[in-house]
Each structure stands twice: as structure tokens, then as C-alpha cells.
Design a protein around this motif. Structure first.
Motif, short mmCIF file in Angstrom:
data_model
loop_
_atom_site.label_atom_id
_atom_site.label_comp_id
_atom_site.label_asym_id
_atom_site.label_seq_id
_atom_site.Cartn_x
_atom_site.Cartn_y
_atom_site.Cartn_z
N ARG A 333 -8.32 17.08 2.89
CA ARG A 333 -8.93 16.74 1.59
C ARG A 333 -7.87 16.41 0.54
N ASP A 334 -6.61 16.72 0.86
CA ASP A 334 -5.53 16.42 -0.09
C ASP A 334 -4.80 15.11 0.22
N ILE A 335 -5.22 14.42 1.27
CA ILE A 335 -4.57 13.13 1.57
C ILE A 335 -4.94 12.15 0.46
N PRO A 336 -3.95 11.48 -0.14
CA PRO A 336 -4.33 10.50 -1.17
C PRO A 336 -5.26 9.46 -0.56
N SER A 337 -6.33 9.20 -1.27
CA SER A 337 -7.47 8.49 -0.69
C SER A 337 -7.37 6.98 -0.94
N GLY A 338 -7.54 6.20 0.11
CA GLY A 338 -7.60 4.75 -0.08
C GLY A 338 -6.67 3.99 0.84
N VAL A 339 -6.95 2.71 0.99
CA VAL A 339 -6.12 1.81 1.81
C VAL A 339 -5.98 0.46 1.09
N SER A 340 -5.11 -0.38 1.64
CA SER A 340 -4.91 -1.70 1.03
C SER A 340 -6.02 -2.66 1.48
N GLY A 341 -6.03 -3.85 0.92
CA GLY A 341 -7.06 -4.82 1.32
C GLY A 341 -7.02 -6.14 0.58
#
Ligand code: URP
Ligand code: ZN
Ligand code: ZN
Length: 465
Positions: A333-341
């Protein structure tokens, strides 16, 4: 420089035609077969778009460039994020401004516009609201005058202070309705997430990125969309749901539409082309975002919804981090959330929907250019090829067969979630307000050339008249 684009297949509003486009002083001056350039000085550049498709520049209507600070900051700031975007044929992006303690909404937005001043292309802003207070209506008036006409709400993210209490929805929805401001919503039911988080909370479970998906099920998306949609019906406001990720989310939208709601849906490339299997294995953390990746069946349902018109916009939710940032957390739950695109989106959409005849070029133009421009009040200046509009133009090759790899991408993130995807089309020239900013894989734009573009009323309000 003035230019004429010749021999391309040009994606106009309702037809794809072989016409020439004359660009002067940043604007489209003529669109017609065979423009006679002999009357122009030698200063004019001729761009031969033979064999290419000429689109109105793409609009990435959901980005998070320059988010956070220090170790938590996204890999891309406004310069690198917008630079990556131009390689994807994007000529305008829309980012977000926070509600900041001790500042009015307008002051927050003005600060964000300054932060975005390194952008290489034009941009607009959506305004997040996290809490209600008496002066919000006045602050909303100020925002409207400044051209920020979208309010973004979150039904989750209590830990970041972004959760907006649903008891205040009716008032805020009414305030938006009075000003014809569009409400956009990140929809995941927080009660469900909290409950499931407690249920599966063993230390071991939490290590695994797949746990993040387990506690944020599609049912949470369904519940939040239904609840927000019902408020929209009661308050007679249109509602825009960002990053719809699941078949259940789509089902909620269908039910609300049947009940009379004006609901608009956006999805992103990761929910179309990646599935939950990416969350297992050593690199699972690299594929975490919120909402999480779903089943292959969900990918298929979303793809069908693009073709059927149930989903109107593909934006990217570009929120990039490095491998190191993604792999640091001990609790998923602490992983920074999101990816590129931003760079990958148009090639993926072309290769996996247009090239296999799921949608046509006109629909691709709607999803990536015209609809975001209309829904977010940037039309007609942006999002279509008309005489008098900004010369934001993407020349797209259908011949460009490449394999996506992090090495050839331009985000500062050191990986792409689409590593190894074979694509069969990509932008080869991106023109932003009449200036070539990317040509054949070379950046030729300028840091800071992008400007803040004030938005007008959303077409979703105009439709109701
Ligand atoms: O995981 C995501 N999507 N990060 C960006 C913030 C948001 O919720 O859009
Ligand atoms: Zn979100
Ligand atoms: Zn987002």
C-alpha cells in the motif's frame, strides 16, 4: 515557421481526406486539396506526409507531471513529462492543482501554473477539492474566471488527505451546477477498501503487489460510481468518471445512464492493455496504480466500450516513478501509485484497436483529440483541424513497426509498463501551435514554450441546453 503539410490522409471531423494544410503564425490558415504555395515566400516549409495520417494533436486529459517532493516525487516533472508526451503526438495535456491549506483554490492553481512553466506544450488544469468550507463558492467563481472549470473529487486516498467527504457532495455538486463546472471523480469506495485492507492484513500478504489489487476490487469501483452518479442525478449535474478500470465500473455507468444520469467515462491504456497477471512475479510492484489492474475480461469489456461509444476519452493518468521508487516499499500500500503512458498511448491505441479494425481513425481522433477538447472546454481552439484553430497537428506513420522498450522512451522513469509490446504505428512529427516539436525521433521543441490555456464550459453542460 509557416508550413504546408501535403499528401497526408487528414482526419477531419467526419471524414478522412487527402487535403493540404497551410499553417501560418501558429494557426491553421487553409485546408483544401492542393494548396498553391507558389504565392508564398521561400520561408515556407513543405512537409510531405505521404502515407501518413494527419490527426488533430492529441490531448492527454489526465496527467500527473511534477507530483510530490523529494523521494516521493514523480520521475517526470513538467519538462520531461511534456517532452515524453510530444513523442506520443500529444500537443496539450491537462494536469491537476491541489487544494492547499492557507491558499484559495485560485492561489493554488496559480502556483501550479508557475510550476508547469517548463512545459514544452500547452496545458490546462483541473482543480482538486479535498474539503468544503464557506468560501468555496466564491473561490470557484475565481477559478472559473481564470479558466479552471473542472473540479476533481476523490472517494478514497484518506492517507494523503485527498478524500472528499460524500456528505458534502450535494452542496458541491450544486455549486458546480450553478457555475457549469464539470465534476470529475476518482471512484473507489473507501469503506470497501478499508474493510478488505483489515481482512487481508498479514505482514506477508502486504508484501505482495497483488494484495493491492485484492483490497481494491472492481466492486469498490462499482459502488463509488453508483453513489456519485445518484448524487449527480439528484443534483442534475453531469459527472465524469476518470480511469474506469473494470466491467463492473462500466455496468455502474450503464445503470446510471438508464436512470437518466449524464455520465461520461474515461479509461487509460493500462486498463485496456495490461491485466492483473503483471502484478505477480518479481516486477509486480512496477505495475501498481489505483485502481489496480484487472482481469483480461475487463480489458475486453473496456475495449468493446471504446468501440461502442460507452467510453468517450482515453487519457493516460501518466504518473511515472523509477524502478527504485516502486520497489522500495515493504507494504504494497506504500508503493507510489501510477505508471507512465503519455508517450505510449497513441501507438498502443492505433496498434491494438485501429489496426485490428475495432475502431476507425475517426473514432481514434474522437477518443484522443476531439472529445477531450470538447468535454474540457478547449474546443474549437484545440482538438480538431479547422481553419482558425491552433495548428496542433500530429503526423502519424502507419508504417512504423517498433517494439516498445524503456531505452527508446523519453520519460525519466527507467521502465515502461509496455516493455516488449510490438506496435505498428507511431507519431513521426508533432506540431504544437505551428512549431515542429518532434520530428523522426528528435525533440526540437523548447522548454517553457507551452502556455496555460484557460478552459471554457464543458460540452456536457452545453448538451443539456
Ligand atoms: O495510481 C494512480 N492512478 N496515481 C495517480 C493518482 C490518481 O489516482 O489518478
Ligand atoms: Zn485517480
Ligand atoms: Zn490520476
Amino acid at each position: 515557421m509557416n508550413m504546408v503539410i501535403v499528401n497526408g490522409n487528414v482526419v477531419l471531423d467526419d471524414t478522412v481526406e487527402q487535403v493540404d494544410i497551410l499553417v501560418e503564425e501558429g494557426l491553421i490558415k487553409a485546408i483544401q486539396p492542393e494548396i498553391d504555395i507558389s504565392e508564398y515566400s521561400s520561408q515556407i516549409r513543405i512537409i510531405d506526409a505521404s502515407g501518413c495520417i494527419v490527426f488533430p494533436g492529441f490531448i492527454d486529459a489526465h496527467t500527473h507531471y511534477g507530483l510530490g517532493e523529494g523521494d516521493e516525487a514523480t520521475a517526470d516533472d513538467f519538462f520531461s513529462g511534456s517532452l515524453a508526451a510530444v513523442f506520443g503526438g500529444v500537443t496539450t495535456f491537462i494536469d491537476f492543482s491541489d487544494q492547499i491549506k492557507g491558499m484559495t483554490l485560485l492561489e493554488g492553481a496559480e502556483q501550479r501554473i508557475k510550476e508547469a512553466s517548463d512545459s514544452v506544450i500547452d496545458f490546462a488544469l483541473h482543480q482538486c477539492v479535498y474539503w468544503m468550507h464557506d468560501r468555496i463558492p466564491i473561490e470557484m467563481d475565481e477559478l472559473c474566471k481564470a479558466g479552471v472549470r473542472v473540479i476533481k473529487l476523490f472517494t478514497t486516498y484518506k492517507q494523503f488527505g485527498c478524500y472528499f467527504d460524500p456528505k458534502d457532495w450535494p452542496q458541491l455538486f450544486m455549486n458546480c451546477n450553478e457555475r457549469e463546472m464539470l465534476i470529475t471523480m476518482h471512484a473507489e469506495d473507501d469503506v470497501v477498501i478499508e474493510q478488505l485492507s483489515g481482512k487481508y492484513a498479514s505482514e506477508e500478504d502486504r508484501l505482495f503487489p497483488a494484495f493491492h489489487a485484492l483490497i481494491r476490487p472492481a466492486a469498490a469501483e462499482y459502488r463509488a460510481i453508483i453513489e456519485a452518479g445518484q448524487t449527480a442525478i439528484e443534483m442534475n449535474t453531469p459527472l465524469y468518471i476518470v480511469h474506469v478500470s473494470s466491467a463492473m465500473g462500466l455496468q455502474a455507468i450503464r445503470e446510471l445512464r438508464d436512470a437518466g444520469a449524464e455520465i461520461y467515462a474515461e479509461t487509460t491504456p493500462h486498463y485496456l492493455f495490461l491485466d492483473e497477471s503483471y502484478l505477480t512475479g518479481d516486477d509486480g510492484a512496477l505495475f501498481t496504480m489505483t485502481p489496480p489492474l484487472r482481469r483480461v475480461e475487463d480489458n475486453r469489456a473496456l475495449l468493446k466500450a471504446l468501440a461502442d461509444g460507452e467510453i468517450g476519452i482515453v487519457a493516460t493518468d501518466h504518473c511515472s516513478y523509477t524502478r527504485k521508487q516502486k520497489n522500495m516499499a515493504l507494504d504494497c500500500r506504500d508503493i507510489p501509485s501510477g505508471v507512465s503512458g503519455s508517450e505510449e498511448a497513441s501507438s498502443l491505441i492505433y496498434s491494438f484497436t485501429v489496426a485490428n479494425s475495432l475502431i476507425d481513425l475517426l473514432r481514434m481522433k474522437d477518443l484522443l483529440s476531439m472529445n477531450p477538447a470538447q468535454v474540457f472546454g478547449l474546443y474549437p481552439g484545440k482538438g480538431s483541424l479547422h481553419i482558425g484553430t491552433d495548428a496542433d497537428i500530429t503526423i502519424f506513420s502507419q508504417e512504423k513497426r517498433t517494439v516498445i522498450t524503456a531505452e527508446i522512451m523519453h520519460s525519466r522513469s527507467d521502465y515502461t509498463p509496455y516493455e516488449g509490446f510490438s506496435i505498428c504505428g507511431a507519431p513521426v512529427i508533432t506540431i504544437a501551435r505551428g512549431s515542429v516539436v518532434m520530428e523522426n525521433g528528435t525533440f526540437c521543441g523548447q522548454k517553457g514554450r507551452g502556455s496555460f490555456i484557460p478552459c471554457k464550459v464543458s460540452s456536457l453542460y452545453k448538451k443539456r441546453i
